[in-house]
Design a protein around this motif. Structure first.
Motif, short mmCIF file in Angstrom:
data_model
loop_
_atom_site.label_atom_id
_atom_site.label_comp_id
_atom_site.label_asym_id
_atom_site.label_seq_id
_atom_site.Cartn_x
_atom_site.Cartn_y
_atom_site.Cartn_z
N LEU A 158 13.36 1.44 3.99
CA LEU A 158 13.00 2.87 3.93
C LEU A 158 11.65 2.80 3.04
O LEU A 158 11.47 2.47 2.02
N VAL A 159 10.81 3.84 3.72
CA VAL A 159 9.61 4.29 3.07
C VAL A 159 9.15 5.66 2.88
O VAL A 159 9.39 6.27 3.76
N MET A 160 9.44 5.92 1.55
CA MET A 160 9.22 7.29 1.05
C MET A 160 8.12 7.90 1.07
O MET A 160 6.87 7.19 0.82
N ASP A 161 7.97 9.12 1.85
CA ASP A 161 6.56 9.87 1.77
C ASP A 161 5.36 8.99 2.27
O ASP A 161 4.63 8.90 1.57
N GLN A 162 5.46 8.41 3.51
CA GLN A 162 4.59 7.60 4.13
C GLN A 162 3.28 8.09 4.03
O GLN A 162 2.30 7.31 3.67
N ASP A 163 2.85 9.23 4.34
CA ASP A 163 1.55 10.01 4.28
C ASP A 163 0.61 9.73 2.77
O ASP A 163 -0.29 9.02 2.74
N ALA A 164 1.61 10.19 1.80
CA ALA A 164 0.97 9.94 0.63
C ALA A 164 0.99 8.62 0.17
O ALA A 164 -0.05 8.32 -0.28
N LEU A 165 1.90 7.87 0.49
CA LEU A 165 1.83 6.35 0.26
C LEU A 165 0.63 5.55 0.68
O LEU A 165 -0.02 4.77 0.43
N ARG A 166 0.31 5.84 2.09
CA ARG A 166 -0.76 5.52 2.75
C ARG A 166 -1.99 6.00 2.11
O ARG A 166 -3.00 5.05 1.88
N LEU A 167 -2.22 7.30 1.74
CA LEU A 167 -3.45 7.59 1.02
C LEU A 167 -3.58 6.75 -0.38
O LEU A 167 -4.74 6.54 -0.86
N LYS A 168 -2.68 6.63 -1.01
CA LYS A 168 -2.76 5.92 -2.19
C LYS A 168 -2.93 4.60 -2.06
O LYS A 168 -3.70 3.96 -2.82
N ALA A 169 -2.50 3.76 -1.18
CA ALA A 169 -2.78 2.53 -0.87
C ALA A 169 -4.20 2.26 -0.29
O ALA A 169 -4.94 1.48 -0.91
N ASP A 170 -4.64 3.30 0.54
CA ASP A 170 -5.96 3.08 0.92
C ASP A 170 -6.87 3.45 -0.22
O ASP A 170 -7.92 2.71 -0.15
N ALA A 171 -6.35 4.37 -1.10
CA ALA A 171 -7.55 4.63 -2.25
C ALA A 171 -7.77 3.25 -3.15
O ALA A 171 -8.72 3.17 -3.96
N HIS A 172 -6.73 2.39 -3.10
CA HIS A 172 -6.82 0.97 -3.81
C HIS A 172 -7.13 -0.16 -3.14
O HIS A 172 -7.16 -1.25 -3.83
N GLY A 173 -7.39 -0.09 -1.80
CA GLY A 173 -7.52 -1.12 -0.89
C GLY A 173 -6.29 -2.13 -0.99
O GLY A 173 -6.48 -3.26 -0.77
N PHE A 174 -5.23 -1.53 -0.96
CA PHE A 174 -3.81 -1.83 -1.09
C PHE A 174 -3.22 -2.00 0.22
O PHE A 174 -3.42 -1.09 0.89
N PHE A 175 -2.67 -3.07 0.79
CA PHE A 175 -2.11 -2.97 2.23
C PHE A 175 -0.65 -2.98 1.99
O PHE A 175 0.03 -3.28 1.01
N VAL A 176 -0.05 -2.21 2.99
CA VAL A 176 1.39 -2.06 3.33
C VAL A 176 1.61 -2.57 4.81
O VAL A 176 1.20 -1.80 5.59
N THR A 177 2.36 -3.48 4.86
CA THR A 177 2.54 -3.91 6.54
C THR A 177 4.21 -4.20 6.68
O THR A 177 4.73 -4.38 5.56
N ALA A 178 4.58 -3.89 7.75
CA ALA A 178 5.94 -4.19 8.12
C ALA A 178 5.88 -5.12 9.34
O ALA A 178 5.15 -5.37 10.25
N PHE A 179 7.08 -6.10 8.93
CA PHE A 179 6.91 -7.32 9.90
C PHE A 179 8.47 -7.09 10.84
O PHE A 179 9.32 -6.42 9.99
#
Length: 188
Positions: A158-179
């Motif tokens: 489960l990924v909570m608030d995917q849009d906000a999470l994407r923005l936060k990750a992008d702001a830090h050059g952080f990746f989130v991936t699903a396999f």
């Protein structure tokens, strides 16, 4: 009175998976239908691929594979759903204290940067209860711990608030991936 009769079974339940299965079974015996959160909120599911603009490097992919292999072995022992791996070295395994404590512990291991937090279901886990989950706080803690990214099981986390999470990750050059479980990173 019914709850009091459950106490011996609850005490003897081995691990959180067994406890949650027991509670789900009791609810079903009472006429309730137990469903996973994603059934009611499909937006909590994440499909395969990267969420955001950062992607895992080849080194990260190797760490993800190492973590997945370890989690498959640990799963039957009901130890945890998450590990942190850096350069094929296991920095930490989630215990009863949860993911936040795992991340905080790993921040102090050796002072180096990088690594991946990997979360996935335990083999044979009841998918209606206790799916691995991540959210903004998970990303915040990983960034503070100098972890490079998070990998979760597609359709199994489960990924909570995917849009906000994407923005936060992008702001830090952080990746989130699903396999997709059962497929290695090199498998289409």
């Amino acid at each position: 009175l019914k709850a009091a009769r459950l106490i011996p079974k609850l005490i003897h339940a081995k691990g959180d998976d067994a406890l949650l299965r027991l509670l789900a079974g009791v609810l079903e015996q009472e006429g309730f239908k137990v469903v996973g959160a994603e059934t009611l909120l499909p937006s909590l599911q994440i499909g395969p691929g990267t969420l955001g603009s950062a992607t895992p490097s080849t080194e990260h992919e190797i760490d993800i594979t190492t973590a997945r292999d370890l989690l498959r072995v640990l799963g039957p022992y009901d130890i945890g759903q998450a590990v942190v791996v850096r350069r094929k070295r296991v920095l930490g395994i989630e215990g009863p204290e949860g993911t936040d404590s795992l991340i905080d512990r790993c921040a102090r291991v050796d002072g180096e940067m990088g690594g991946v937090l990997v979360k996935m279901r335990k083999p044979g886990q009841d998918n209606r209860v206790d799916l691995p989950s991540i959210g903004l706080e998970t990303v915040r803690r990983c960034v503070a711990a100098h972890i490079s990214g998070i990998a979760v099981e597609a359709h199994g986390a489960l990924v909570m608030d995917q849009d906000a999470l994407r923005l936060k990750a992008d702001a830090h050059g952080f990746f989130v991936t699903a396999f997709l479980e059962g497929q290695t990173p090199d498998t289409p």
